[in-house]
Design a protein around this motif. Structure first.
Motif, short mmCIF file in Angstrom:
data_model
loop_
_atom_site.label_atom_id
_atom_site.label_comp_id
_atom_site.label_asym_id
_atom_site.label_seq_id
_atom_site.Cartn_x
_atom_site.Cartn_y
_atom_site.Cartn_z
N ALA A 133 0.84 -1.21 0.00
CA ALA A 133 0.00 0.00 0.00
C ALA A 133 0.86 1.25 0.00
O ALA A 133 0.57 2.22 -0.71
CB ALA A 133 -0.93 -0.01 1.21
N ILE A 134 1.93 1.25 0.77
CA ILE A 134 2.85 2.40 0.80
C ILE A 134 3.46 2.63 -0.57
O ILE A 134 3.53 3.77 -1.06
CB ILE A 134 3.94 2.20 1.88
N THR A 135 3.90 1.56 -1.21
CA THR A 135 4.49 1.68 -2.55
C THR A 135 3.47 2.17 -3.56
O THR A 135 3.78 3.00 -4.42
CB THR A 135 5.10 0.33 -2.98
N ALA A 136 2.23 1.68 -3.47
CA ALA A 136 1.18 2.12 -4.40
C ALA A 136 0.88 3.61 -4.21
O ALA A 136 0.72 4.35 -5.20
CB ALA A 136 -0.08 1.29 -4.21
N VAL A 137 0.81 4.07 -2.97
CA VAL A 137 0.57 5.50 -2.71
C VAL A 137 1.74 6.33 -3.21
O VAL A 137 1.56 7.39 -3.83
CB VAL A 137 0.31 5.74 -1.21
N ALA A 138 2.97 5.85 -2.97
CA ALA A 138 4.14 6.57 -3.46
C ALA A 138 4.15 6.63 -4.99
O ALA A 138 4.51 7.65 -5.58
CB ALA A 138 5.42 5.89 -2.95
N LEU A 139 3.73 5.56 -5.62
CA LEU A 139 3.64 5.53 -7.09
C LEU A 139 2.60 6.53 -7.58
O LEU A 139 2.82 7.26 -8.55
CB LEU A 139 3.32 4.12 -7.56
N TRP A 140 1.46 6.59 -6.90
CA TRP A 140 0.41 7.54 -7.26
C TRP A 140 0.92 8.98 -7.12
O TRP A 140 0.72 9.80 -8.03
CB TRP A 140 -0.82 7.32 -6.38
N ILE A 141 1.60 9.28 -6.03
CA ILE A 141 2.16 10.63 -5.83
C ILE A 141 3.20 10.92 -6.90
O ILE A 141 3.26 12.05 -7.43
CB ILE A 141 2.73 10.77 -4.41
N THR A 142 3.98 9.92 -7.28
CA THR A 142 4.97 10.10 -8.34
C THR A 142 4.30 10.46 -9.66
O THR A 142 4.78 11.33 -10.39
CB THR A 142 5.82 8.82 -8.49
N THR A 143 3.17 9.81 -9.97
CA THR A 143 2.47 10.14 -11.22
C THR A 143 1.92 11.56 -11.19
O THR A 143 1.75 12.18 -12.24
CB THR A 143 1.32 9.15 -11.51
N LEU A 144 1.64 12.08 -10.01
CA LEU A 144 1.15 13.45 -9.89
C LEU A 144 2.27 14.48 -10.03
O LEU A 144 2.05 15.58 -10.54
CB LEU A 144 0.45 13.66 -8.54
N ILE A 145 3.48 14.13 -9.58
CA ILE A 145 4.58 15.08 -9.52
C ILE A 145 5.46 15.06 -10.77
O ILE A 145 5.86 16.12 -11.27
CB ILE A 145 5.45 14.81 -8.27
N VAL A 146 5.77 13.88 -11.27
CA VAL A 146 6.76 13.74 -12.34
C VAL A 146 6.07 13.67 -13.70
O VAL A 146 5.32 12.73 -13.97
CB VAL A 146 7.62 12.47 -12.12
N PRO A 147 6.32 14.66 -14.56
CA PRO A 147 5.79 14.56 -15.92
C PRO A 147 6.46 13.41 -16.66
O PRO A 147 7.66 13.21 -16.56
CB PRO A 147 6.16 15.90 -16.56
N GLY A 148 5.66 12.64 -17.38
CA GLY A 148 6.20 11.51 -18.11
C GLY A 148 6.00 10.19 -17.40
O GLY A 148 6.30 9.14 -17.96
N VAL A 149 5.51 10.22 -16.17
CA VAL A 149 5.13 9.00 -15.45
C VAL A 149 3.63 9.09 -15.26
O VAL A 149 3.14 9.96 -14.54
CB VAL A 149 5.85 8.87 -14.09
N ASP A 150 2.89 8.23 -15.97
CA ASP A 150 1.43 8.35 -16.00
C ASP A 150 0.75 7.01 -15.77
O ASP A 150 1.27 5.97 -16.15
CB ASP A 150 0.97 8.89 -17.36
N VAL A 151 -0.44 7.09 -15.19
CA VAL A 151 -1.33 5.94 -15.11
C VAL A 151 -2.69 6.43 -15.59
O VAL A 151 -3.16 7.48 -15.19
CB VAL A 151 -1.39 5.35 -13.68
N HIS A 152 -3.25 5.69 -16.55
CA HIS A 152 -4.52 6.11 -17.17
C HIS A 152 -5.56 5.02 -17.00
O HIS A 152 -5.76 4.20 -17.88
CB HIS A 152 -4.33 6.37 -18.67
N GLY A 153 -6.22 5.01 -15.86
CA GLY A 153 -7.29 4.04 -15.65
C GLY A 153 -8.60 4.60 -16.18
O GLY A 153 -8.78 5.80 -16.31
N ARG A 154 -9.53 3.70 -16.49
CA ARG A 154 -10.84 4.13 -16.97
C ARG A 154 -11.68 4.71 -15.85
O ARG A 154 -12.60 5.48 -16.09
CB ARG A 154 -11.57 2.97 -17.62
N SER A 155 -11.39 4.30 -14.61
CA SER A 155 -12.13 4.79 -13.46
C SER A 155 -11.17 4.88 -12.28
O SER A 155 -10.01 4.46 -12.37
CB SER A 155 -13.28 3.85 -13.12
N GLY A 156 -11.66 5.42 -11.18
CA GLY A 156 -10.82 5.52 -9.99
C GLY A 156 -10.42 4.16 -9.47
O GLY A 156 -9.27 3.95 -9.06
N GLY A 157 -11.36 3.21 -9.49
CA GLY A 157 -11.05 1.85 -9.05
C GLY A 157 -10.05 1.16 -9.95
O GLY A 157 -9.15 0.46 -9.48
N ASN A 158 -10.18 1.38 -11.26
CA ASN A 158 -9.25 0.80 -12.22
C ASN A 158 -7.86 1.38 -12.01
O ASN A 158 -6.86 0.66 -12.07
CB ASN A 158 -9.75 1.07 -13.64
#
Length: 127
Positions: free
Chosen positions: A8-33
């Motif tokens: 969970a810590i790594t997933a949250v850190a990954l999510w924060i990374t996608t918010l901060i670093v341009p070029g690191v993205d996650v594109h889910g169809r929904s919030g759950g995805n």
């Protein structure tokens, strides 16, 4: 319990990374995805770090010593890129756009994971 907390810590850190670093993205169809994608990518990242990083440290020990540990930044970026390749192979909507986003993404991931780990201990079941 510790494994799930670390995941969970790594997933949250990954999510924060996608918010901060341009070029690191996650594109889910929904919030759950998106959340599920982050968890799976965090799992991939954890397995890669657990398996490959110790081997690379042993093999690249001389480079770590010669660069006073700065080689670790390059290794972390390459492991982050490997995570991207595996995620793409599994058709996950996670993308890293090259070496520099991977470099900065790995640094942000390391710092955010460390900060969250300081706040949330992973040994909650050992009172």
């Amino acid at each position: 319990m510790g494994f799930l907390i670390r995941l969970a810590i790594t997933a949250v850190a990954l999510w924060i990374t996608t918010l901060i670093v341009p070029g690191v993205d996650v594109h889910g169809r929904s919030g759950g995805n998106t959340a599920l994608t982050l968890i799976v990518v965090a799992l991939i990242f954890g397995v890669i770090n657990a398996v490959l990083k110790p081997v690379i440290k042993v093999v690249g020990c001389v480079f770590y010593l010669l660069t006073l540990g700065l080689f670790a930044l390059v290794v972390n970026a390459l492991l982050f890129l490997l995570t991207d390749r595996i995620a793409r192979g599994l058709d996950l909507p996670f993308q890293v756009d090259g070496f520099w986003p991977a470099f900065w993404g790995a640094i942000v991931m390391t710092v955010v994971t460390w900060l969250i780990s300081v706040i949330v201990p992973d040994n909650l079941d050992r009172r």
